[in-house]
Scaffold this active site. Structure first.
Site, PDB file in Angstrom:
ATOM      1  N   MET A   1       8.255   0.424   4.373  1.00  0.00           N
ATOM      2  CA  MET A   1       8.648   0.882   3.049  1.00  0.00           C
ATOM      3  C   MET A   1       8.265   2.356   2.939  1.00  0.00           C
ATOM      4  O   MET A   1       7.104   2.723   3.111  1.00  0.00           O
ATOM      5  CB  MET A   1       7.926   0.043   1.986  1.00  0.00           C
ATOM      6  CG  MET A   1       8.163   0.452   0.565  1.00  0.00           C
ATOM      7  SD  MET A   1       7.581  -0.805  -0.620  1.00  0.00           S
ATOM      8  CE  MET A   1       5.898  -1.085  -0.082  1.00  0.00           C
TER       9      MET A   1
ATOM     10  N   ARG B   1       2.878  -6.389  -3.784  1.00  0.00           N
ATOM     11  CA  ARG B   1       1.764  -6.446  -4.735  1.00  0.00           C
ATOM     12  C   ARG B   1       1.094  -7.811  -4.726  1.00  0.00           C
ATOM     13  O   ARG B   1      -0.128  -7.913  -4.829  1.00  0.00           O
ATOM     14  CB  ARG B   1       2.254  -6.066  -6.126  1.00  0.00           C
ATOM     15  CG  ARG B   1       2.483  -4.570  -6.266  1.00  0.00           C
ATOM     16  CD  ARG B   1       3.161  -4.178  -7.559  1.00  0.00           C
ATOM     17  NE  ARG B   1       3.242  -2.718  -7.636  1.00  0.00           N
ATOM     18  CZ  ARG B   1       3.906  -2.048  -8.559  1.00  0.00           C
ATOM     19  NH1 ARG B   1       4.574  -2.708  -9.498  1.00  0.00           N
ATOM     20  NH2 ARG B   1       3.918  -0.725  -8.556  1.00  0.00           N
TER      21      ARG B   1
ATOM     22  N   TYR C   1      -2.982   1.451  -2.557  1.00  0.00           N
ATOM     23  CA  TYR C   1      -1.567   1.384  -2.187  1.00  0.00           C
ATOM     24  C   TYR C   1      -0.814   0.290  -2.939  1.00  0.00           C
ATOM     25  O   TYR C   1      -1.408  -0.558  -3.587  1.00  0.00           O
ATOM     26  CB  TYR C   1      -1.355   1.317  -0.685  1.00  0.00           C
ATOM     27  CG  TYR C   1      -1.903   0.191   0.147  1.00  0.00           C
ATOM     28  CD1 TYR C   1      -2.219  -1.052  -0.358  1.00  0.00           C
ATOM     29  CD2 TYR C   1      -2.074   0.391   1.525  1.00  0.00           C
ATOM     30  CE1 TYR C   1      -2.681  -2.074   0.453  1.00  0.00           C
ATOM     31  CE2 TYR C   1      -2.546  -0.627   2.347  1.00  0.00           C
ATOM     32  CZ  TYR C   1      -2.847  -1.853   1.801  1.00  0.00           C
ATOM     33  OH  TYR C   1      -3.304  -2.855   2.607  1.00  0.00           O
ATOM     34  N   GLU C   2       0.514   0.385  -2.876  1.00  0.00           N
ATOM     35  CA  GLU C   2       1.430  -0.469  -3.647  1.00  0.00           C
ATOM     36  C   GLU C   2       1.199  -0.339  -5.156  1.00  0.00           C
ATOM     37  O   GLU C   2       1.387  -1.283  -5.912  1.00  0.00           O
ATOM     38  CB  GLU C   2       1.310  -1.939  -3.226  1.00  0.00           C
ATOM     39  CG  GLU C   2       1.503  -2.182  -1.752  1.00  0.00           C
ATOM     40  CD  GLU C   2       2.762  -1.541  -1.190  1.00  0.00           C
ATOM     41  OE1 GLU C   2       3.724  -1.351  -1.943  1.00  0.00           O
ATOM     42  OE2 GLU C   2       2.779  -1.216   0.006  1.00  0.00           O
ATOM     43  N   GLY C   3       0.822   0.854  -5.581  1.00  0.00           N
ATOM     44  CA  GLY C   3       0.527   1.105  -6.990  1.00  0.00           C
ATOM     45  C   GLY C   3      -0.956   0.932  -7.234  1.00  0.00           C
ATOM     46  O   GLY C   3      -1.493  -0.162  -7.068  1.00  0.00           O
TER      47      GLY C   3
END
Length: 571
Positions: free
Chosen positions: A161, A294, A429-431
């Site tokens: 990603m 997430r 990571y991933e927000g």
């Protein structure tokens, strides 16, 4: 390092706490019978314990490296990844039409936790592929699905990603990567991306990148972003990896932890790519992958927490120091009250976080199987809570594990510090977890808090059921849920989003504390008179009370956060 999969905890939570029988009772997941589920988890446990766990330390001591433009992975990683792929674990929840097992996300989550606990650096590779598989299943054309999904599901190819750029971190809308229509159904993609997990490697024959880019004339911000599939090698007419694409690894990041995972700076120079979804629909398509990630990242945190707890417990039962204050004690530091406090906190929080994660996965499965809007809302609500609490638990438990080791925890040879270093990025990571909290009090409360209130109704119903068995615990959970309800009502009534954001992180943490109490209370009801009830009592009496201070913070808004100017902060 040694690791034992918590199969008893998984079975108990699935059978007694999170309601997995509802998932198995749907037509879509009817094959997920108790016998099949146990067989799946038992085999995944064997792989995690025997194949992946021995790779944990070598990956840290012998990191992935870039040599003459070629990424070389850590010793044993190619064999470990091959065992994951050949076992079908990459495609455990993927559509059987393209070779997947089609099993519930709940079982996939349990499997991913075990693999994360065993060797997080390696588990990142299949996790990234799983997210890409889901994105392609939902948004790619029939032709692209037919070509790429079988390869990704089998593990022959892996997925990544690509969001972040040097000048655009969490502000994805500020990206500068461009895509130009080639006029033949493909696009020329050019730009640079950073922090790309498993961006290149030598464990599979092709790497497929999902890349966010902007087409000419597209508006600024996230609304103008499109998504492209850009393989390292362009498939030939037979579908095999063909000529090299315009993709190269600039460098590998030098990281605090996860040394075995090659995190790359990627350069795209007129690389051939295929549009996924609609033009300027990139964020919607990418969010499919991000939401999958997430869930998975929260589970990664729980996996590392479990491994760190086991490591600390083993040390505490062996280390002799000081005089035991317990009659008929072991003579080791596990007799000391503060060591017991840390170990119980670790165990109780891991159980709570695991229960929240599996509840989130059950909601995702029920939404997929029933298309019920209420289940979709439940899944959406629990996703940021799971991600943040799972990763926060990974960090706090790893830190306590190091503390249990004392001075030896600060010595790298014990391996305790690696858990701290590896898991720390999961809150980023991933927000980041702050972004998760803003999502919880913002987008997830656009319904006025209805989804949250329905969940609180279930918590309070459980508390009422428990009053005849453990009234003190039931009352504590009921009161906590009521305070959470009042705080949620207050937040949902605030039109100024910055007021919500100012209290978002403590609200999210307080929400998780109450959910964890619900998990433990249900466990106490199902395991009366057993250690399940004892652990629930520890959590509810010792850890749950944090909710009061956290939710009080949430109701303070944002005013005091700006009371000091930037200059005054620096003074």
């Amino acid at each position: 390092m040694p690791y034992t999969s918590p199969l008893d905890d998984f079975s108990f939570l699935l059978d007694q706490v999170v309601g997995f029988d509802r998932v198995a009772g749907t037509e879509r997941f009817a094959e997920a019978t108790p016998d099949m589920s146990r067989a799946i988890l038992t085999e995944a446990a064997r792989l995690s314990e025997d194949v992946l766990a021995p790779l944990q330390r070598p990956g840290d001591l012998h990191p992935a490296r870039l040599e003459n433009g070629v990424v070389r992975t850590s010793p044993g990683y190619a064999e470990g990844y091959r065992a994951i792929a050949e076992g079908g674990w990459v495609g455990i929840s993927a559509d059987p039409e393209h070779g997947g097992m089609g099993l519930p996300q709940t079982l996939a989550s349990a499997v991913n936790e075990m693999m994360s606990a065993a060797c997080l650096s390696l588990q990142l590779a299949p996790l990234m592929s799983q997210g890409q598989i889901e994105a392609l299943e939902h948004h790619a054309s029939d032709a692209l699905r037919a070509l790429y999904l079988p390869k990704l599901i089998s593990g022959e190819w892996t997925g990544t990603m690509n969001l972040t750029e040097p000048q655009a971190g969490s502000d994805v809308g500020a990206l500068s990567t461009k895509a130009v229509d080639n006029g033949d159904g493909t696009y020329a993609v050019s730009g640079q991306k950073i922090y790309i997990s498993w961006g290149d490697h030598d464990v599979a024959e092709n790497v497929c990148h999902l890349v966010l880019a902007r087409l000419p004339g597209a508006p600024d911000g996230t609304k103008g972003i499109s998504l492209f599939l850009v393989p390292k090698f362009i498939p030939d007419a037979s579908g095999a990896p063909g000529v090299a694409n315009g993709v190269r690894v600039v460098s590998l990041e030098h990281k605090l932890g996860l040394h075995g995972s090659p995190t790359a700076v990627m350069e795209y120079e007129n690389a051939t790519g295929w549009l996924i979804g609609a033009e300027q629909g990139g964020m919607a398509a990418m969010f499919t992958m991000m939401n999958n990630a997430r869930l998975g990242v929260g589970i990664q945190g729980i996996g590392v927490a479990e491994a760190a707890f086991q490591h600390a417990l083993a040390y505490a039962t062996e280390r002799r120091q000081g005089r035991s204050s317990v009659e008929n004690g072991t003579g080791t530091i596990i007799d000391h009250a503060d060591v017991r406090r840390m170990l119980l906190t670790m165990k109780a929080d891991v159980f709570a976080a695991r229960g929240i994660a599996l509840s989130c996965a059950v909601a995702i499965d029920m939404a997929a199987a029933t298309e019920d809007a209420a289940w979709r809302a439940r899944a959406a609500l629990l996703t940021p809570v799971n991600k943040s609490f799972g990763t926060d638990t990974g960090i706090s438990v790893s830190d306590m594990g190091l503390q249990v080791h004392g001075g030896m925890g600060f010595i790298e040879e014990t391996g305790a510090a690696q858990f701290c270093r590896d898991v720390r990025v999961t809150a980023i990571y991933e927000g980041t977890n702050g972004i998760q909290a803003m999502d919880l009090v913002g987008r997830k409360m656009m319904d006025g808090g209805d989804a949250a209130f329905r969940l609180m109704d279930e918590i309070e119903a459980c508390a009422e059921e428990a009053r005849g068995v453990c009234p003190d615990l039931a009352e504590a959970v009921w009161q906590a849920s009521e305070t959470l309800r009042e705080t949620t009502e207050w937040l949902a009534s605030q039109d100024d989003m910055n007021i919500r954001f100012g209290g978002a992180v403590p609200y999210q943490r307080g929400f998780a504390r109450v959910l964890g109490a619900w998990v433990h209370l249900r466990a106490a009801l199902a395991g009366q008179g057993t250690p399940r009830e004892t652990l629930a009592r520890f959590y509810i009496t010792r850890l749950l009370p944090e909710y009061a201070g956290l939710l009080a913070q949430a109701r303070e808004g944002a005013g005091d956060l700006y009371a000091l100017s930037a200059d005054e902060l620096a003074a």
